[in-house]
Enzyme design. Structure first.
Site, PDB file in Angstrom:
ATOM      1  N   LYS A 235      16.416  -8.613 -16.397  1.00 40.85           N
ATOM      2  CA  LYS A 235      15.149  -9.272 -16.085  1.00 40.85           C
ATOM      3  C   LYS A 235      15.126  -9.790 -14.646  1.00 40.85           C
ATOM      4  O   LYS A 235      14.104  -9.727 -13.967  1.00 40.85           O
ATOM      5  CB  LYS A 235      14.903 -10.429 -17.058  1.00 40.85           C
ATOM      6  CG  LYS A 235      14.903 -10.031 -18.524  1.00 40.85           C
ATOM      7  CD  LYS A 235      13.823  -9.031 -18.829  1.00 40.85           C
ATOM      8  CE  LYS A 235      13.702  -8.811 -20.335  1.00 40.85           C
ATOM      9  NZ  LYS A 235      12.696  -7.789 -20.646  1.00 40.85           N
TER      10      LYS A 235
ATOM     11  N   CYS B  91       7.362  -7.089 -29.389  1.00 42.57           N
ATOM     12  CA  CYS B  91       6.181  -6.433 -29.976  1.00 42.57           C
ATOM     13  C   CYS B  91       6.572  -5.043 -30.447  1.00 42.57           C
ATOM     14  O   CYS B  91       5.709  -4.199 -30.677  1.00 42.57           O
ATOM     15  CB  CYS B  91       5.057  -6.322 -28.959  1.00 42.57           C
ATOM     16  SG  CYS B  91       4.112  -7.829 -28.789  1.00 42.57           S
TER      17      CYS B  91
ATOM     18  N   SER C 243       7.493  -9.392 -25.036  1.00 38.53           N
ATOM     19  CA  SER C 243       8.754  -9.376 -25.772  1.00 38.53           C
ATOM     20  C   SER C 243       8.506  -9.362 -27.283  1.00 38.53           C
ATOM     21  O   SER C 243       7.613 -10.052 -27.772  1.00 38.53           O
ATOM     22  CB  SER C 243       9.565 -10.615 -25.425  1.00 38.53           C
ATOM     23  OG  SER C 243       9.686 -10.703 -24.034  1.00 38.53           O
TER      24      SER C 243
ATOM     25  N   ARG D  94      16.019 -16.610 -23.486  1.00 40.53           N
ATOM     26  CA  ARG D  94      15.726 -16.867 -22.076  1.00 40.53           C
ATOM     27  C   ARG D  94      15.076 -18.241 -21.962  1.00 40.53           C
ATOM     28  O   ARG D  94      14.214 -18.598 -22.754  1.00 40.53           O
ATOM     29  CB  ARG D  94      14.763 -15.817 -21.523  1.00 40.53           C
ATOM     30  CG  ARG D  94      15.411 -14.481 -21.281  1.00 40.53           C
ATOM     31  CD  ARG D  94      14.453 -13.517 -20.617  1.00 40.53           C
ATOM     32  NE  ARG D  94      13.434 -13.051 -21.539  1.00 40.53           N
ATOM     33  CZ  ARG D  94      12.183 -13.481 -21.585  1.00 40.53           C
ATOM     34  NH1 ARG D  94      11.758 -14.402 -20.739  1.00 40.53           N
ATOM     35  NH2 ARG D  94      11.343 -13.002 -22.453  1.00 40.53           N
TER      36      ARG D  94
ATOM     37  N   TYR E 168      23.539 -16.569 -22.210  1.00 44.63           N
ATOM     38  CA  TYR E 168      22.632 -15.710 -22.981  1.00 44.63           C
ATOM     39  C   TYR E 168      22.169 -14.511 -22.146  1.00 44.63           C
ATOM     40  O   TYR E 168      21.741 -14.678 -20.987  1.00 44.63           O
ATOM     41  CB  TYR E 168      21.394 -16.513 -23.485  1.00 44.63           C
ATOM     42  CG  TYR E 168      20.365 -15.554 -24.030  1.00 44.63           C
ATOM     43  CD1 TYR E 168      20.578 -14.950 -25.277  1.00 44.63           C
ATOM     44  CD2 TYR E 168      19.268 -15.154 -23.282  1.00 44.63           C
ATOM     45  CE1 TYR E 168      19.702 -13.997 -25.743  1.00 44.63           C
ATOM     46  CE2 TYR E 168      18.383 -14.202 -23.755  1.00 44.63           C
ATOM     47  CZ  TYR E 168      18.601 -13.630 -24.986  1.00 44.63           C
ATOM     48  OH  TYR E 168      17.743 -12.671 -25.450  1.00 44.63           O
TER      49      TYR E 168
ATOM     50  N   ARG F 238      21.209 -10.052 -30.952  1.00 41.73           N
ATOM     51  CA  ARG F 238      21.035  -8.805 -30.187  1.00 41.73           C
ATOM     52  C   ARG F 238      22.152  -7.796 -30.416  1.00 41.73           C
ATOM     53  O   ARG F 238      23.268  -8.160 -30.787  1.00 41.73           O
ATOM     54  CB  ARG F 238      21.027  -9.151 -28.685  1.00 41.73           C
ATOM     55  CG  ARG F 238      19.917 -10.096 -28.250  1.00 41.73           C
ATOM     56  CD  ARG F 238      18.662  -9.333 -28.007  1.00 41.73           C
ATOM     57  NE  ARG F 238      17.541 -10.197 -27.671  1.00 41.73           N
ATOM     58  CZ  ARG F 238      16.494  -9.784 -26.959  1.00 41.73           C
ATOM     59  NH1 ARG F 238      16.432  -8.553 -26.489  1.00 41.73           N
ATOM     60  NH2 ARG F 238      15.485 -10.589 -26.724  1.00 41.73           N
TER      61      ARG F 238
ATOM     62  N   HIS G 141       7.563  -4.054 -16.836  1.00 43.74           N
ATOM     63  CA  HIS G 141       8.193  -4.368 -18.124  1.00 43.74           C
ATOM     64  C   HIS G 141       7.683  -3.340 -19.146  1.00 43.74           C
ATOM     65  O   HIS G 141       6.856  -3.664 -19.993  1.00 43.74           O
ATOM     66  CB  HIS G 141       7.795  -5.802 -18.509  1.00 43.74           C
ATOM     67  CG  HIS G 141       8.528  -6.366 -19.678  1.00 43.74           C
ATOM     68  ND1 HIS G 141       8.031  -7.400 -20.428  1.00 43.74           N
ATOM     69  CD2 HIS G 141       9.720  -6.049 -20.240  1.00 43.74           C
ATOM     70  CE1 HIS G 141       8.878  -7.701 -21.391  1.00 43.74           C
ATOM     71  NE2 HIS G 141       9.909  -6.895 -21.307  1.00 43.74           N
TER      72      HIS G 141
ATOM     73  N   ASP H  62      12.594  -0.858 -22.087  1.00 41.22           N
ATOM     74  CA  ASP H  62      12.251  -2.199 -21.592  1.00 41.22           C
ATOM     75  C   ASP H  62      11.690  -2.230 -20.174  1.00 41.22           C
ATOM     76  O   ASP H  62      10.811  -3.012 -19.887  1.00 41.22           O
ATOM     77  CB  ASP H  62      13.502  -3.095 -21.672  1.00 41.22           C
ATOM     78  CG  ASP H  62      13.174  -4.572 -21.574  1.00 41.22           C
ATOM     79  OD1 ASP H  62      12.130  -4.989 -22.101  1.00 41.22           O
ATOM     80  OD2 ASP H  62      13.951  -5.323 -20.963  1.00 41.22           O
TER      81      ASP H  62
HETATM   82  C1  OXD Z   1      12.611  -9.641 -23.485  1.00 40.29           C
HETATM   83  C2  OXD Z   1      13.756  -8.758 -23.678  1.00 40.29           C
HETATM   84  O1  OXD Z   1      12.716 -10.843 -23.772  1.00 40.29           O
HETATM   85  O2  OXD Z   1      13.618  -7.557 -23.426  1.00 40.29           O
HETATM   86  O3  OXD Z   1      11.560  -9.150 -23.050  1.00 40.29           O
HETATM   87  O4  OXD Z   1      14.839  -9.243 -24.048  1.00 40.29           O
HETATM   88 MN    MN Z   2      11.778  -7.121 -22.418  1.00 43.17          MN
END
Ligand code: OXD
Ligand code: MN
Length: 602
Positions: free
Chosen positions: A210, A254, A252, A73, A201, A379, A230, A281
């Site tokens: 998002k 974690c 993101s 991102r 992407y 991914r 989130h 997510d």
């Molecule tokens: C993020 C994702 O970047 O879920 O938070 O891809």
């Molecule tokens: Mn995320």
């Protein structure tokens, strides 16, 4: 192109406008059928946009590479376009809607000549649920269509649900030339619209995720009185059949996906817990008629980070991605299967890396750095229904009731393994002051600590001061508020070694959290909140030395006092708009640590 055969007038007119701007040769309205998936896949195989993977070993799976400059991102190119700058707030990039439409319009102009514009109607949340929202994405990328097909409920049923006059979020995506200087991810919350151009992407282009489900939805939720967060959603079932659900916000990378699918550790197996994965997510939460908070996962798939995912860290994810999965930017093996760093098994002897170059283990670049086979942010996109722990309530229109909210981040020193806030308002402070180390999922310097309130810093579609106020207000409206916790799986000793084993063992912490919610677990009061007494955590079978347990549960006073300077500095950014309650919480914390609590004049 002339747009016909759509009963929703607003939709028809908007597609016409976008077609006049982008000038595609063809417009295809997606119905979400298997036949359509086959047809689009075949077309993408023929152009090289997708590669079909080994049909026996990975049935229904495909492979895609993004452009080398387009792998994460791009937050610096992501804007909230509102009439007033203050409405976007100090944590968002801002442009006026006029400037946004003009700048992106110039890039979109004629960019689909010779190409097809796909119309993708999608529902975030179960179709027809009062919790759900409809969007329509226009895109010139088959990769996007096939991803949206997994990540959302997509196709004809959604158009039927929309009807002749239903409202929808207008999502326009075009790859254009994928020049980073001509890339913009723009949100127009006042128009319920998203424009994304110049990227391929996922996080920039799967506009339901998002862009809609967090940035636009957080704006809507503020206006309509609900919450778009989130957060993962996870259920823990006890042998007596009782299931309690938690929602967890982590920045993101974690380990949200791992936590959402966790496998109970061996030593707790005798307790008979069963885990239900509702989402990994995003959570949309509403106060239901019973006065408590209920959550749905608006998505229907996972867009997970591949490196680090293996049968030890996340066996349920590995089972999920065995079929019907889109792999992006991983290593392609000669037998048509895939591999990534920290995956299962030894690296293959050879393969084609995420950039499309021949690859062998041990390769170094010109600077002597290892060449990755898979990009660190590569991914998998896979349907949630393939997950062995997928919740049976995924299609429930009201979702699941939330007993606890968990905030977390990567903190080497400052945060203990877990603590419970003193109440909702203190919990909002805990979330508002969260911080973590930057990871590969975001563009920028890896390793840097950044404040990431409620893990929403890159995803809040309006002024975060108003967002904090909204959280406070939601708490006041609930008859029964979830308790709020902070966890840190990443505390280290002085040599930088993790003190907590993480992964499935995290269930021990969740068990304590749920026992607290039921009034059944002990805790010690500290200046930052309630911390487990060492006996109240079930650590059976874990070989952690007592000194490490003490370190995990201890509060480092000096580190906290330093940390609080960061809280203050962050809050000052919001000026007068920051809710007074948060300054009062800051003062309360200072008092409990016995330090000066001066707050800047309003
Ligand atoms: C993020 C994702 O970047 O879920 O938070 O891809
Ligand atoms: Mn995320």
């Amino acid at each position: 192109m002339k747009v016909e055969n759509l009963e929703n007038t607003a939709l028809r007119e908007w597609i016409q406008e976008c077609s006049d701007l982008c000038k595609p040769d063809r417009i295809v309205i997606c119905d979400g059928s298997e036949e359509e998936k086959e047809r689009l896949s075949r077309e993408a195989f023929s152009t090289g946009e997708l590669i079909e993977l080994n049909k026996e070993k990975l049935p229904g799976c495909v492979y895609h590479r993004t452009a080398v400059n387009d792998v994460a991102r791009t937050e610096d190119l992501t804007f909230i376009c509102t009439h007033l700058k203050e409405d976007a707030g100090p944590t968002n990039n801002w442009m006026t809607p006029e400037e946004g439409y003009r700048k992106a319009g110039a890039i979109f102009s004629g960019s689909m000549k010779g190409r097809t514009m796909y119309v993708v109607p999608f529902s975030m949340g179960p179709i027809g649920s009062p919790f759900s929202k409809i969007g329509v994405e226009l895109t010139d990328s088959i990769y996007v269509v096939l991803n949206m097909r997994i990540m959302t409920r997509m196709g004809k049923n959604v158009l039927d649900q929309l009807g002749p006059a239903g409202e929808f979020t207008k999502c326009l995506h075009g790859k254009a030339d994928r020049d980073i200087k001509r890339r913009l991810i723009l949100h127009f919350p006042e128009d319920n619209a998203i424009w994304s151009v110049g990227s391929g992407y996922g996080g920039n282009v799967l506009l339901g995720k998002k862009c809609l489900a967090l940035r636009i939805a957080s704006y809507m939720a503020h206006q309509e009185g609900w919450m778009a967060e989130h957060m993962l959603i996870l259920g823990v079932e006890e042998p007596n059949g009782r299931i309690m659900y938690v929602a967890g916000a982590f920045p993101s990378a974690c380990g949200k996906t791992n936590l959402a699918m966790l496998v109970p550790p061996e030593a707790l197996k005798h307790k008979g817990y069963k885990i239900w994965t509702v989402g990994d997510d995003i959570a949309w939460m509403r106060i239901d008629t019973d006065g408590s908070l209920w959550a749905i996962n608006p998505e229907s798939g996972f867009f997970g980070v591949a490196p680090g995912t293996n049968y030890r860290t996340n066996p349920n994810a590995m089972e999920t991605i065995k079929k019907n999965t889109i792999y992006t930017n991983v290593l392609l093996k000669p037998d048509g299967t895939v591999w990534w760093e920290d995956g299962d098994g030894d690296p293959p002897e050879e393969g084609i890396d995420w950039k499309g170059n021949p690859w062998q283990p041990g390769m170094k670049d010109d600077d002597g750095k290892p060449v990755h086979g898979a990009h660190p942010n590569s991914r998998f996109t896979a349907p949630i229904y393939q997950c062995p722990t997928a919740s049976f309530r995924l299609e429930q229109h009201h979702g699941v009731p939330i007993s606890a909210i968990i905030f977390g981040g990567r903190r080497a020193r400052v945060a203990p393994l877990v603590y419970e806030s003193f109440g909702w308002e203190h919990g909002v402070y805990t979330g508002a002051t969260m911080a973590s180390e930057r990871t590969a999922a975001q563009f920028g310097k890896i390793g840097e600590v950044r404040r990431d309130p409620m893990a929403m810093l890159p995803f809040c579609g309006y002024n975060m001061a108003d967002y904090f106020r909204h959280w406070l207000f939601m708490g006041l409206r609930m008859k029964k508020q979830p308790r709020i916790y902070h966890v840190n799986w990443f505390k280290t000793d002085k040599d930088g070694k993790f003190l907590w084993p993480g992964y499935g063992e995290n269930l021990r912490v969740i068990e304590w959290i749920l026992a607290r919610c039921s009034g059944e677990a002990q805790a010690m009061e500290t200046p930052i909140g309630f911390v487990p007494t060492p006996e109240s955590l079930d650590l059976t079978g874990l070989n952690i030395p007592q000194k490490d347990i003490n370190a995990l549960l201890s509060i480092d006073r000096e580190a906290w006092i330093e940390e609080m300077k960061g809280h203050k500095e962050f809050f000052i950014k919001f000026g007068k708009r920051l809710p007074l309650e948060l300054w009062q919480q800051y003062q309360g914390l200072c008092k409990r640590f016995g330090v000066s609590d001066e707050i800047p004049p309003a």
